[in-house]
Design a protein around this motif. Sequence first.
Motif, PDB file in Angstrom:
ATOM      1  N   ASN A   1      10.954  -1.120   2.357  1.00  0.00           N
ATOM      2  CA  ASN A   1       9.922  -0.146   1.987  1.00  0.00           C
ATOM      3  C   ASN A   1      10.079   0.151   0.501  1.00  0.00           C
TER       4      ASN A   1
ATOM      5  N   GLY B   1       9.185   6.318   3.066  1.00  0.00           N
ATOM      6  CA  GLY B   1       9.850   5.346   3.941  1.00  0.00           C
ATOM      7  C   GLY B   1       9.518   5.477   5.411  1.00  0.00           C
ATOM      8  N   VAL B   2       8.377   6.037   5.744  1.00  0.00           N
ATOM      9  CA  VAL B   2       8.042   6.244   7.153  1.00  0.00           C
ATOM     10  C   VAL B   2       6.922   5.308   7.641  1.00  0.00           C
ATOM     11  N   CYS B   3       5.827   5.224   6.892  1.00  0.00           N
ATOM     12  CA  CYS B   3       4.643   4.517   7.415  1.00  0.00           C
ATOM     13  C   CYS B   3       4.753   3.004   7.315  1.00  0.00           C
ATOM     14  N   GLN B   4       5.528   2.528   6.343  1.00  0.00           N
ATOM     15  CA  GLN B   4       5.775   1.096   6.122  1.00  0.00           C
ATOM     16  C   GLN B   4       4.567   0.339   5.571  1.00  0.00           C
ATOM     17  N   ALA B   5       3.580   1.059   5.067  1.00  0.00           N
ATOM     18  CA  ALA B   5       2.425   0.377   4.466  1.00  0.00           C
ATOM     19  C   ALA B   5       2.811  -0.402   3.213  1.00  0.00           C
ATOM     20  N   CYS B   6       3.930  -0.021   2.600  1.00  0.00           N
ATOM     21  CA  CYS B   6       4.350  -0.657   1.344  1.00  0.00           C
ATOM     22  C   CYS B   6       5.285  -1.836   1.561  1.00  0.00           C
TER      23      CYS B   6
ATOM     24  N   LYS C   1       0.820  -1.215   0.000  1.00  0.00           N
ATOM     25  CA  LYS C   1       0.000   0.000   0.000  1.00  0.00           C
ATOM     26  C   LYS C   1       0.852   1.264   0.000  1.00  0.00           C
ATOM     27  N   TYR C   2       0.257   2.348  -0.520  1.00  0.00           N
ATOM     28  CA  TYR C   2       0.906   3.662  -0.500  1.00  0.00           C
ATOM     29  C   TYR C   2       0.371   4.454   0.685  1.00  0.00           C
ATOM     30  N   GLY C   3       1.281   4.833   1.577  1.00  0.00           N
ATOM     31  CA  GLY C   3       0.868   5.660   2.697  1.00  0.00           C
ATOM     32  C   GLY C   3       1.567   7.003   2.660  1.00  0.00           C
ATOM     33  N   CYS C   4       2.893   6.970   2.723  1.00  0.00           N
ATOM     34  CA  CYS C   4       3.655   8.220   2.826  1.00  0.00           C
ATOM     35  C   CYS C   4       4.561   8.448   1.622  1.00  0.00           C
ATOM     36  N   GLY C   5       5.067   7.376   1.041  1.00  0.00           N
ATOM     37  CA  GLY C   5       5.976   7.502  -0.098  1.00  0.00           C
ATOM     38  C   GLY C   5       7.383   7.908   0.271  1.00  0.00           C
TER      39      GLY C   5
ATOM     40  N   CYS D   1       8.506   1.840  -1.533  1.00  0.00           N
ATOM     41  CA  CYS D   1       8.282   3.208  -2.016  1.00  0.00           C
ATOM     42  C   CYS D   1       9.580   3.979  -2.127  1.00  0.00           C
TER      43      CYS D   1
HETATM   44  S1  FES Z   1       4.481   4.209   1.580  1.00  0.00           S
HETATM   45 FE1  FES Z   1       5.074   4.772   3.598  1.00  0.00          FE
HETATM   46  S2  FES Z   1       6.941   3.662   3.890  1.00  0.00           S
HETATM   47 FE2  FES Z   1       6.376   3.214   1.843  1.00  0.00          FE
END
Ligand code: FES
Length: 158
Positions: A58, A43-48, A37-41, A60
Motif C-alpha cells: 500500500n 493502508g486500509v482500502c488498498q486502492a493504491c 488510486k487514493y482511497g483512504c491514505g 499510501c
Molecule cells: S489509499 Fe487506501 S490503502 Fe492506500
Amino acid sequence: MPNHTFRLNGEQITVEAEDDVRLLWVLRDLLGVTGPKYGCGIGVCQACTSHVNGKAVNVCSVPVSRIGPDDEVVTIEGLPATVGRDLHPMQEAWLEHDVAQCGYCQPGQIMSAVAKVRQARAEGRDVTDADLDELRNICRCGTYARIRDAIRTGAENM
Ligand code: FES
Ligand code: FES
C-alpha cells in the motif's frame, strides 16, 4: 529538497521530494503515474496497491525515503511489461469477466491479485479460496464475485 532514486516500471528515475512524502503522492502528483488510486491514505482500502520488489504494497503508507535505488516499483501501468505483453493475463481475465463497474478500485485489485497468485506459485501451489479470502481490497461497487472468478481465470494463464 532530497532526491530519491528508484526503478519505476522498468526505468531508473530520480525525483525530488521531502523524505516523509508518501510514495503514492510521489507517483501520482510528481511523476504523473495515476494507476494507483487514493482511497483512504491509511493502508486500509488498498486502492493504491502497487508492487515493490514483486510484493503487494500500500504505497499510501510508504515514505519515499524508504525506497532505494535498487528497489523496483511496478504500478498497473508497468504490469504488462513484466510479462512482455500488451496486457497482463490478469488484465485480460478482468476484461473476459467484465469485472469493473466504476473502475476506481480495480488497478489495486489487479495488483493484489497478481501478487497473491505469485505468492501461491512461489509456495509451489495454485491459488485457493483461502488465498482469495485474504484479499482485503475494498470495492464500493461490490464487484467481489466477478473479481474472484477473474483471478481464477487469470491465474490459469500466468
Ligand atoms: S489509499 Fe487506501 S490503502 Fe492506500
Ligand atoms: S468498481 Fe467501483 S469501487 Fe470497485
